[in-house]
Scaffold this motif. Structure first.
Motif, short mmCIF file in Angstrom:
data_model
loop_
_atom_site.label_atom_id
_atom_site.label_comp_id
_atom_site.label_asym_id
_atom_site.label_seq_id
_atom_site.Cartn_x
_atom_site.Cartn_y
_atom_site.Cartn_z
N ALA A 112 61.12 -31.23 18.24
CA ALA A 112 60.16 -30.27 18.09
C ALA A 112 59.59 -29.50 18.99
CB ALA A 112 58.88 -31.58 17.81
N GLU A 113 59.80 -29.88 20.29
CA GLU A 113 59.42 -28.91 21.39
C GLU A 113 60.41 -27.62 21.40
OE1 GLU A 113 57.55 -31.68 24.77
OE2 GLU A 113 59.61 -31.23 24.79
N THR A 114 61.57 -28.00 21.09
CA THR A 114 62.43 -26.80 20.70
C THR A 114 62.34 -25.79 19.85
OG1 THR A 114 64.32 -27.94 21.91
CG2 THR A 114 65.16 -26.21 20.78
N ARG A 115 61.98 -26.57 18.56
CA ARG A 115 61.60 -25.72 17.49
C ARG A 115 60.29 -24.80 17.53
NH1 ARG A 115 63.87 -26.13 12.44
NH2 ARG A 115 61.94 -25.35 11.46
N LEU A 116 59.35 -25.32 18.16
CA LEU A 116 58.18 -24.59 18.59
C LEU A 116 58.46 -23.62 19.48
CD1 LEU A 116 55.33 -24.20 18.52
CD2 LEU A 116 54.85 -25.76 20.44
N GLY A 117 59.56 -23.81 20.65
CA GLY A 117 59.96 -22.50 21.18
C GLY A 117 60.73 -21.31 20.49
N TYR A 118 61.36 -21.83 19.41
CA TYR A 118 62.19 -20.89 18.49
C TYR A 118 61.02 -19.89 17.74
CZ TYR A 118 66.49 -23.42 19.43
OH TYR A 118 67.48 -23.99 19.97
N THR A 119 59.75 -20.27 17.68
CA THR A 119 58.93 -19.44 17.15
C THR A 119 58.50 -18.29 17.93
OG1 THR A 119 56.76 -20.50 18.14
CG2 THR A 119 57.97 -21.19 15.93
N ARG A 120 59.26 -18.12 19.13
CA ARG A 120 59.04 -16.89 20.13
C ARG A 120 60.30 -16.21 20.19
NH1 ARG A 120 54.52 -16.85 23.92
NH2 ARG A 120 55.80 -16.13 25.38
N LEU A 121 60.43 -14.92 20.02
CA LEU A 121 61.60 -14.18 20.20
C LEU A 121 61.35 -13.45 21.51
CD1 LEU A 121 64.38 -13.52 18.96
CD2 LEU A 121 63.15 -11.61 17.72
N GLU A 122 62.43 -13.68 22.38
CA GLU A 122 62.59 -13.06 23.52
C GLU A 122 63.63 -12.25 23.75
OE1 GLU A 122 61.79 -15.99 26.49
OE2 GLU A 122 59.70 -16.34 25.93
N ALA A 123 63.76 -11.10 24.60
CA ALA A 123 64.95 -10.38 24.75
C ALA A 123 65.70 -11.10 25.70
CB ALA A 123 64.52 -8.84 25.26
N ASP A 124 66.98 -10.97 25.62
CA ASP A 124 68.01 -11.88 26.71
C ASP A 124 68.44 -10.96 27.91
OD1 ASP A 124 69.16 -10.24 25.10
OD2 ASP A 124 70.89 -11.93 24.66
#
Length: 313
Positions: A112-124
């Motif tokens: 669930a924490e990982t999926r919450l982090g996936y709501t943010r798109l960051e440049a690599d």
């Protein structure tokens, strides 16, 4: 030849989960750095899922504490003979089950924490935004391109090369690339990649030339001119107006000096532009080539030369 400047590496940034995009913080032309926030999805569902997972983990830990205390009592009672082996074994199984439940609940919290982090798109990586694929408010699917980033660290000059030139190119050629609008802005490069298949429409092969230390003037999308030295050979230059076709192949009309009639001669075109054609084969010294009115001729037709006869060089 004429080409364009492109990034050596372009990355399509996309979300790993679906959702409604509530914010996009960059636009075409913006520069981004590694780790910079690019866009966000509505995190409501993922936040609720995380809260439910944490609640289940808390309940599992409480059951584990109860099971562990019961196990301790049964073990002490077994040692003094006030309980049975069956009750002790049951307490042991309950403890192991409670421990497994805690591990499973902890894994759900991590997911669930990982999926919450996936709501943010960051440049690599650092680069420049060259395209966008979704607007704020849209419901996007996993993998859909949100923005395209041309990464820093490499520039290519890209050309569409005809097969005749591709086959005549020397091994590991050095390409001189200059800005078409300002030839003083230039750089050198080497062929980095050649498309193995020809374009089905133009018949050309796409060639990527990696530029060595390109100056700032060679920006993404700039039109450039590439030059390469190749071995010379026998060739004849004729006006572009002399070129016609015979059976789908390039040809020119030749004049027979004895009979003053014309005949088609297939030729091998090496290069052409709006003013002239470079012919690699099919013409000989002394041939008289028709340079005007070629569309009105037919084989064996008699013609009259205007002025002095001109032999093909």
């Amino acid at each position: 030849m004429t080409g364009t400047v492109e990034a050596e590496t372009q990355a399509n940034l996309a979300f790993r989960i679906d959702g409604r995009m509530v914010e996009r913080l960059v636009n075409v032309g913006d520069r981004v750095s590694g780790g910079q926030l690019v866009a966000r999805l509505d995190p409501t569902n993922e936040e609720n899922s995380l809260r439910a997972s944490r609640a289940e983990l808390t309940a599992a830990r409480a059951r584990l504490t109860e099971a562990r205390n019961n196990y301790q009592r049964q073990r002490e009672l077994l040692q003094t003979g006030f309980t049975t082996r069956v009750r002790y074994d049951e307490a042991t199984r309950t403890l192991r089950s409670a421990e497994s439940a805690v591990d499973a609940a902890q894994a759900q919290v991590n997911l669930a924490e990982t999926r919450l982090g996936y709501t943010r798109l960051e440049a690599d990586a650092a680069g420049t935004v060259t395209a966008r694929g979704a607007e704020t408010g849209e419901v996007v699917q996993p993998g859909r391109m949100i923005v395209q980033v041309a990464r820093e660290g490499g520039r290519d000059a890209v050309f569409d090369v005809p097969p005749t030139l591709k086959d005549r190119a020397p091994e590991h050629p050095v390409i001189e690339v200059s800005l078409t609008m300002d030839p003083k802005v230039r750089a050198t490069g080497r062929v980095r990649e050649v498309s193995p298949r020809a374009d089905p429409v133009t018949g050309t092969f796409r060639v990527w030339v990696g530029l060595d230390e390109p100056p700032p003037g060679l920006r993404l999308g700039s039109t450039v001119t590439g030059r390469m030295e190749i071995g010379g050979g026998a060739a004849t230059e004729v006006p572009a107006s002399a070129l016609t076709r015979s059976g789908g192949q390039p040809a020119v009309w030749l004049v027979d000096p004895q009979t003053q009639t014309v005949a088609l001669r297939p030729v091998d075109v090496l290069r052409f532009d709006p003013a002239r054609v470079l012919v690699g084969g099919g013409l000989e010294t002394g041939d008289v080539v028709v340079t005007a009115g070629v569309q009105a001729l037919r084989p064996g037709q008699k013609v009259r030369l205007l002025g002095q006869q001109s032999a093909a060089r």
